[in-house]
Design a protein around this motif. Structure first.
Motif, PDB file in Angstrom:
ATOM      1  N   LEU A 194       0.835  -1.211   0.000  1.00  0.00           N
ATOM      2  CA  LEU A 194       0.000   0.000   0.000  1.00  0.00           C
ATOM      3  C   LEU A 194       0.862   1.250   0.000  1.00  0.00           C
ATOM      4  CD1 LEU A 194      -2.804   1.275   0.202  1.00  0.00           C
ATOM      5  CD2 LEU A 194      -2.631   1.081   2.690  1.00  0.00           C
ATOM      6  N   LEU A 195       1.921   1.236   0.787  1.00  0.00           N
ATOM      7  CA  LEU A 195       2.804   2.395   0.829  1.00  0.00           C
ATOM      8  C   LEU A 195       3.496   2.624  -0.511  1.00  0.00           C
ATOM      9  CD1 LEU A 195       4.366   1.958   4.373  1.00  0.00           C
ATOM     10  CD2 LEU A 195       2.816   3.776   3.631  1.00  0.00           C
ATOM     11  N   ILE A 196       3.852   1.549  -1.183  1.00  0.00           N
ATOM     12  CA  ILE A 196       4.470   1.682  -2.510  1.00  0.00           C
ATOM     13  C   ILE A 196       3.468   2.299  -3.487  1.00  0.00           C
ATOM     14  CG2 ILE A 196       5.370   0.394  -4.478  1.00  0.00           C
ATOM     15  CD1 ILE A 196       6.612  -1.557  -2.513  1.00  0.00           C
ATOM     16  N   ILE A 197       2.211   1.857  -3.375  1.00  0.00           N
ATOM     17  CA  ILE A 197       1.172   2.424  -4.250  1.00  0.00           C
ATOM     18  C   ILE A 197       0.989   3.916  -3.972  1.00  0.00           C
ATOM     19  CG2 ILE A 197      -1.303   2.368  -4.769  1.00  0.00           C
ATOM     20  CD1 ILE A 197      -1.218  -0.644  -4.242  1.00  0.00           C
ATOM     21  N   ILE A 198       0.968   4.271  -2.660  1.00  0.00           N
ATOM     22  CA  ILE A 198       0.835   5.699  -2.305  1.00  0.00           C
ATOM     23  C   ILE A 198       2.009   6.495  -2.842  1.00  0.00           C
ATOM     24  CG2 ILE A 198       0.799   7.315  -0.369  1.00  0.00           C
ATOM     25  CD1 ILE A 198      -0.719   5.218   1.232  1.00  0.00           C
ATOM     26  N   GLN A 199       3.198   5.912  -2.706  1.00  0.00           N
ATOM     27  CA  GLN A 199       4.400   6.596  -3.225  1.00  0.00           C
ATOM     28  C   GLN A 199       4.288   6.794  -4.734  1.00  0.00           C
ATOM     29  OE1 GLN A 199       8.129   4.421  -3.227  1.00  0.00           O
ATOM     30  NE2 GLN A 199       9.151   6.153  -2.243  1.00  0.00           N
ATOM     31  N   PHE A 200       3.794   5.787  -5.415  1.00  0.00           N
ATOM     32  CA  PHE A 200       3.637   5.911  -6.862  1.00  0.00           C
ATOM     33  C   PHE A 200       2.638   7.024  -7.208  1.00  0.00           C
ATOM     34  CE2 PHE A 200       1.273   4.700 -10.711  1.00  0.00           C
ATOM     35  CZ  PHE A 200       2.307   4.667 -11.628  1.00  0.00           C
ATOM     36  N   ILE A 201       1.540   7.081  -6.439  1.00  0.00           N
ATOM     37  CA  ILE A 201       0.526   8.126  -6.693  1.00  0.00           C
ATOM     38  C   ILE A 201       1.103   9.509  -6.457  1.00  0.00           C
ATOM     39  CG2 ILE A 201      -1.680   9.058  -5.884  1.00  0.00           C
ATOM     40  CD1 ILE A 201      -2.526   6.179  -5.301  1.00  0.00           C
ATOM     41  N   VAL A 202       1.894   9.645  -5.380  1.00  0.00           N
ATOM     42  CA  VAL A 202       2.507  10.936  -5.058  1.00  0.00           C
ATOM     43  C   VAL A 202       3.446  11.383  -6.161  1.00  0.00           C
ATOM     44  CG1 VAL A 202       4.108  12.084  -3.488  1.00  0.00           C
ATOM     45  CG2 VAL A 202       2.263  10.685  -2.567  1.00  0.00           C
ATOM     46  N   ILE A 203       4.286  10.452  -6.597  1.00  0.00           N
ATOM     47  CA  ILE A 203       5.237  10.797  -7.671  1.00  0.00           C
ATOM     48  C   ILE A 203       4.475  11.178  -8.939  1.00  0.00           C
ATOM     49  CG2 ILE A 203       7.026   9.872  -9.183  1.00  0.00           C
ATOM     50  CD1 ILE A 203       7.934   8.177  -6.817  1.00  0.00           C
ATOM     51  N   THR A 204       3.418  10.442  -9.232  1.00  0.00           N
ATOM     52  CA  THR A 204       2.593  10.761 -10.410  1.00  0.00           C
ATOM     53  C   THR A 204       1.974  12.141 -10.255  1.00  0.00           C
ATOM     54  OG1 THR A 204       2.072   8.420 -10.676  1.00  0.00           O
ATOM     55  CG2 THR A 204       0.655  10.002 -11.814  1.00  0.00           C
ATOM     56  N   GLY A 205       1.532  12.480  -9.028  1.00  0.00           N
ATOM     57  CA  GLY A 205       0.936  13.804  -8.785  1.00  0.00           C
ATOM     58  C   GLY A 205       1.942  14.907  -8.988  1.00  0.00           C
ATOM     59  N   ILE A 206       3.190  14.643  -8.497  1.00  0.00           N
ATOM     60  CA  ILE A 206       4.241  15.646  -8.671  1.00  0.00           C
ATOM     61  C   ILE A 206       4.519  15.874 -10.152  1.00  0.00           C
ATOM     62  CG2 ILE A 206       6.688  16.125  -8.296  1.00  0.00           C
ATOM     63  CD1 ILE A 206       6.415  14.663  -5.626  1.00  0.00           C
ATOM     64  N   LEU A 207       4.588  14.844 -10.918  1.00  0.00           N
ATOM     65  CA  LEU A 207       4.792  14.984 -12.362  1.00  0.00           C
ATOM     66  C   LEU A 207       3.640  15.737 -13.008  1.00  0.00           C
ATOM     67  CD1 LEU A 207       6.169  11.429 -13.254  1.00  0.00           C
ATOM     68  CD2 LEU A 207       7.449  13.584 -13.156  1.00  0.00           C
ATOM     69  N   PHE A 208       2.426  15.456 -12.521  1.00  0.00           N
ATOM     70  CA  PHE A 208       1.247  16.137 -13.073  1.00  0.00           C
ATOM     71  C   PHE A 208       1.305  17.623 -12.782  1.00  0.00           C
ATOM     72  CE2 PHE A 208      -3.096  17.719 -12.508  1.00  0.00           C
ATOM     73  CZ  PHE A 208      -3.612  17.468 -13.774  1.00  0.00           C
ATOM     74  N   ILE A 209       1.802  17.947 -11.547  1.00  0.00           N
ATOM     75  CA  ILE A 209       1.916  19.358 -11.162  1.00  0.00           C
ATOM     76  C   ILE A 209       2.919  20.074 -12.059  1.00  0.00           C
ATOM     77  CG2 ILE A 209       2.747  20.882  -9.329  1.00  0.00           C
ATOM     78  CD1 ILE A 209       1.513  18.924  -7.339  1.00  0.00           C
TER      79      ILE A 209
END
Length: 338
Positions: free
Chosen positions: A8-23
Motif C-alpha cells: 500500500l505504501l508503494i502504491i501511495i508513493q507511486f501516486i505521489v510521484i505521479t501527482g508531482i509529475l502532473f503538477i
C-alpha cells in the motif's frame, strides 16, 4: 490493510510521484499542493525504509534462531508479530521444529530400547549357550556315571539347542517385521478353521500337562481378510504363551466371537496371570515379568511382540486382560469378509 501495508505504501508513493509529475506539467495547480505532495512522498519513503530495516532485522533474528535449531536446540521457537506473511512462515517453521523435536525424542527412545533389546538378547543367548557348553564339557570329561545319565544330558542339550534356535529365529522374524520384509498375502480365510488347525499342534502338550481344553468356535464359516501364515503364527504364539505361563491353571480356552465388522479370537487360561504393573508392557520386545525370568522358563520374550506386529499388519488389534488365578485372556481382532 495491515497485511499489505508495504504494498500500500508503494502504491501511495507511486501516486505521489505521479501527482508531482502532473503538477510539473499543469502550471495551474498551486505550489502549496506541490509541497504537500513532496512532504508526503518523503514520509512514505521514510516509512518504507523503516519497514525494510525492521524486516531485515527480523530475518537476521530468524536466521539466528534457525541456526540454533540446526545445531540441535529444538526447544527454540520463533515469535510471531503482526505481519501476516511473516507469521505464516514462522508458524510453518515452528511446526517443522516441533516435528523435528518429536523425531529426536523418538530416536532417543529407540536407541534406549535398542540397547535394552541387545542387552536382553545377549543375556538370553548367553544363558542357554553357557548351559550347552557346560553339558558338552561334562560329557567329554565322562562325568555321566551311567548311560541313563548320559542320555539325560543329551536330552537337556537337545532342548537347550532347540530353545536357542527358536530364539534366533524369532530375532530374525522381528527384524524382518521392522524392515517390512515379510510379504503378506491377503485373502479370504475361515478363521474358525485356522484356529482349529493351529490348535491341533498343541494337543499332545495339552495332554502331557493334563490341561482341560474349552473350545467355543462356531461351526459355520467365519471369513476374514488376512494373511494365512500370519494368522497361524499369531495363534501359535499366544497359545504357546498360555501354555508356558498358564499351565498351572490346568485349563486352556479358545473362543471365537462374531462382531459387526470383525471377528475376535480369545485365548485364555486360569494360571497365575499378569500383574497390573506388567499388563501395559506384555507386548514389548523381550519384556518378561520376574516370574517368567526363572531358569525354568523357555520363552524368548519376543512371541507376543511378533504377534502384535502381525495383527497390526493385518489391520487388526490385540489386547490382554488378566485376573490372576481367575482368567487371563489374550484377544485379537481381524476384519471380517462380508
Amino acid at each position: 490493510m495491515n497485511h499489505d501495508k508495504y504494498i500500500l505504501l508503494i502504491i501511495i508513493q507511486f501516486i505521489v510521484i505521479t501527482g508531482i509529475l502532473f503538477i510539473d506539467i499543469n502550471d495551474h495547480v498551486i505550489g502549496l499542493f506541490k509541497g504537500v505532495l513532496f512532504i508526503l512522498s518523503f514520509f512514505v519513503t521514510f516509512i518504507l525504509l523503516i519497514i525494510r530495516l525492521r524486516s531485515r532485522t527480523r530475518l537476521k533474528r530468524m536466521a539466528v534462531e534457525i541456526k540454533r535449531v540446526i545445531i540441535g536446540n529444538l526447544k527454540t521457537r520463533l515469535l510471531a508479530k503482526d505481519d501476516f506473511l511473516f507469521d505464516e512462515i514462522i508458524f510453518s517453521i515452528n511446526e517443522l521444529i516441533e516435528q523435528l523435536e518429536k523425531v529426536q525424542i523418538q530416536s532417543i527412545k529407540s536407541q534406549v530400547a535398542r540397547k535394552s533389546l541387545l542387552s536382553s538378547i545377549s543375556h538370553d543367548i548367553r544363558t542357554p549357550l553357557t548351559s550347552i557348553i557346560g553339558y558338552i564339557d561334562a560329557l567329554q570329561d565322562d562325568m555321566a556315571t551311567s548311560e541313563t545319565e548320559k542320555q539325560e544330558y543329551l536330552r537337556i542339550l537337545s532342548k537347550k539347542a532347540d530353545n536357542l534356535k527358536e530364539l534366533i529365529e524369532e530375532i530374525f522374524d522381528m527384524a524382518k517385521l521392522d524392515a517390512d520384509e515379510i510379504p503378506l498375502k491377503e485373502e479370504s480365510l475361515d478363521l474358525a478353521e485356522i484356529a482349529r488347525e493351529a490348535l491341533i499342534e498343541f494337543l499332545p502338550e495339552l495332554k502331557n500337562e493334563h490341561m482341560e481344553l474349552h473350545i467355543s468356535i462356531p461351526e459355520k464359516n467365519c471369513y476374514v481378510i488376512a494373511d494365512r501364515l500370519s494368522l497361524i503364527r499369531i495363534i501359535h504364539n499366544i497359545i504357546k504363551n498360555a501354555l508356558e505361563y498358564g499351565k498351572d491353571g490346568k485349563i486352556l480356552g479358545i473362543e471365537l466371537i462374531e462382531k459387526a465388522n470383525e471377528y475376535q479370537l480369545l485365548i485364555w487360561d486360569q494360571g497365575p496371570g499378569i500383574s497390573k504393573k506388567d499388563l501395559e508392557f506384555v507386548f514389548e520386545r523381550m519384556y518378561r515379568s520376574d516370574q517368567s525370568r526363572s531358569p525354568f522358563s523357555s520363552g524368548s520374550g519376543l512371541g507376543l511382540a511378533i504377534a502384535k506386529a502381525l495383527v497390526e499388519k493385518n489391520k487388526g488389534e490385540i489386547w490382554v486382560d488378566s485376573i490372576p488365578w481367575v482368567k487371563t485372556t489374550f484377544g485379537f481382532s481381524i476384519p471380517r469378509h462380508n
